[in-house]
Design an enzyme around this catalytic site. Sequence first.
Site, PDB file in Angstrom:
ATOM      1  N   HIS A  89     -12.603  52.195  53.407  1.00 20.37           N
ATOM      2  CA  HIS A  89     -13.979  52.519  53.025  1.00 20.37           C
ATOM      3  C   HIS A  89     -14.496  51.509  52.018  1.00 20.37           C
ATOM      4  O   HIS A  89     -13.749  50.697  51.463  1.00 20.37           O
ATOM      5  CB  HIS A  89     -14.035  53.913  52.366  1.00 20.37           C
ATOM      6  CG  HIS A  89     -13.800  55.041  53.316  1.00 20.37           C
ATOM      7  ND1 HIS A  89     -14.816  55.784  53.848  1.00 20.37           N
ATOM      8  CD2 HIS A  89     -12.650  55.529  53.838  1.00 20.37           C
ATOM      9  CE1 HIS A  89     -14.311  56.701  54.653  1.00 20.37           C
ATOM     10  NE2 HIS A  89     -12.990  56.561  54.672  1.00 20.37           N
ATOM     11  N   HIS A 105     -16.063  56.103  58.840  1.00 19.76           N
ATOM     12  CA  HIS A 105     -17.374  56.287  59.470  1.00 19.76           C
ATOM     13  C   HIS A 105     -17.396  55.679  60.885  1.00 19.76           C
ATOM     14  O   HIS A 105     -16.344  55.447  61.479  1.00 19.76           O
ATOM     15  CB  HIS A 105     -18.482  55.744  58.559  1.00 19.76           C
ATOM     16  CG  HIS A 105     -18.285  56.152  57.122  1.00 19.76           C
ATOM     17  ND1 HIS A 105     -18.579  57.409  56.661  1.00 19.76           N
ATOM     18  CD2 HIS A 105     -17.755  55.478  56.062  1.00 19.76           C
ATOM     19  CE1 HIS A 105     -18.255  57.500  55.375  1.00 19.76           C
ATOM     20  NE2 HIS A 105     -17.742  56.337  54.981  1.00 19.76           N
ATOM     21  N   GLU A 146     -21.629  50.199  55.756  1.00 22.26           N
ATOM     22  CA  GLU A 146     -20.206  50.355  55.453  1.00 22.26           C
ATOM     23  C   GLU A 146     -19.376  50.425  56.731  1.00 22.26           C
ATOM     24  O   GLU A 146     -18.267  49.889  56.787  1.00 22.26           O
ATOM     25  CB  GLU A 146     -19.998  51.633  54.631  1.00 22.26           C
ATOM     26  CG  GLU A 146     -18.548  51.933  54.310  1.00 22.26           C
ATOM     27  CD  GLU A 146     -18.355  53.319  53.705  1.00 22.26           C
ATOM     28  OE1 GLU A 146     -19.362  54.024  53.461  1.00 22.26           O
ATOM     29  OE2 GLU A 146     -17.187  53.701  53.487  1.00 22.26           O
ATOM     30  N   GLU A 161     -11.120  52.432  48.736  1.00 26.48           N
ATOM     31  CA  GLU A 161     -12.539  52.101  48.562  1.00 26.48           C
ATOM     32  C   GLU A 161     -12.547  50.673  48.017  1.00 26.48           C
ATOM     33  O   GLU A 161     -12.170  50.423  46.870  1.00 26.48           O
ATOM     34  CB  GLU A 161     -13.215  53.063  47.575  1.00 26.48           C
ATOM     35  CG  GLU A 161     -13.224  54.520  48.023  1.00 26.48           C
ATOM     36  CD  GLU A 161     -14.384  54.846  48.969  1.00 26.48           C
ATOM     37  OE1 GLU A 161     -15.166  53.921  49.300  1.00 26.48           O
ATOM     38  OE2 GLU A 161     -14.497  56.011  49.372  1.00 26.48           O
TER      39      GLU A 161
HETATM   40 ZN    ZN Z   1     -16.863  55.655  53.255  1.00 24.97          ZN
END
Ligand code: ZN
Length: 323
Positions: A205, A113, A150, A287
């Site tokens: 992430h 992101h 995030e 993640e």
């Molecule tokens: Zn993400």
Amino acid sequence: MSYTGPDFEPSQPRRSRLRRPLTVAVAALVPGALLGWGVYAAVGGPDDGGGDAGDAAGAGTSAAPSSDAPGSPGGDAKRPAGSSPAPPSGKPSAPAAGSGALRGKVVVIDPGHNPANFQHPSEINRKVNVGTHWKECDTTGTATNAGWPEAKFTLDVAHRLRDLLEKQGATVKLTQDGDRAYGPCVDERARIGNEAKADAALSIHADGSGTGNRGFHVIMPGPVHDGAADTRPIVAPSAELGKRVAGGFARVTGTAPANYLGDGTGLVTRTDLGGLNLSTVPKVFIECGNMRDATDAALLTSGSWRQKAAQGMSEGIVSFLRG
Ligand code: ZN
């Protein structure tokens, strides 16, 4: 959208030394990498709590509450006063004397992101071709319930990881360093790794799943051969990279694999992610935890935990690159 609260994240200064002697990390690498992993794999419970595995696929929660919990990002306050801000990105710093195990190796780190994506909805919603299908250029990512995004987490961990890898002599390139208005789009994120001829690429992430869904998982590319996507040459090396990153991460952070997907292995294979489908170099996503779970969020917002997270990723990457 409310990502406009106080910024608890001062720029990450480049450290002049590791917090722990490098020799310790390297020495511990091989024997320990899968030991800790095996423990967590053994205790992993059944999966499929109905969790949202979709963050990296662009289905992550984008809403954020309007206030930040005081002190939520944690450990950065421990940084010595007067630390200078990070220098402009792009040029890797010289490796520390006596290191250089990764000299000649190129690692691309992809901080998921972008902190400013939410200000550019039309640009990031634009569809790009990922070989198998069209999907959004990028997404805003998720946030903790207190509103810590995030995108700030991913960039912070990326900086820490970059420092660790550069100290071992690697050439490190970030796909974005908070220096772009938005994105880059997922196809460009893959292209950056490809054009750098990265020996390893890692997309960082944190997930946005339901309360009670906890733990980390590593996403590896499945075989895809469609349009511009052909992952067949990278499936095997990416799986190896993924196992080593997961093992290092589990051992150094002490975090268990996700309890809501991956059958407790912490490893998931997907064929829908543009950032993987379009990669021609070994690449995985990690993640690191579930930002929407309070227990996981307490870890993710801790600077000292993020340092461990980066250390674990680094050890996995070093293990992969050294074979
Ligand atoms: Zn993400």
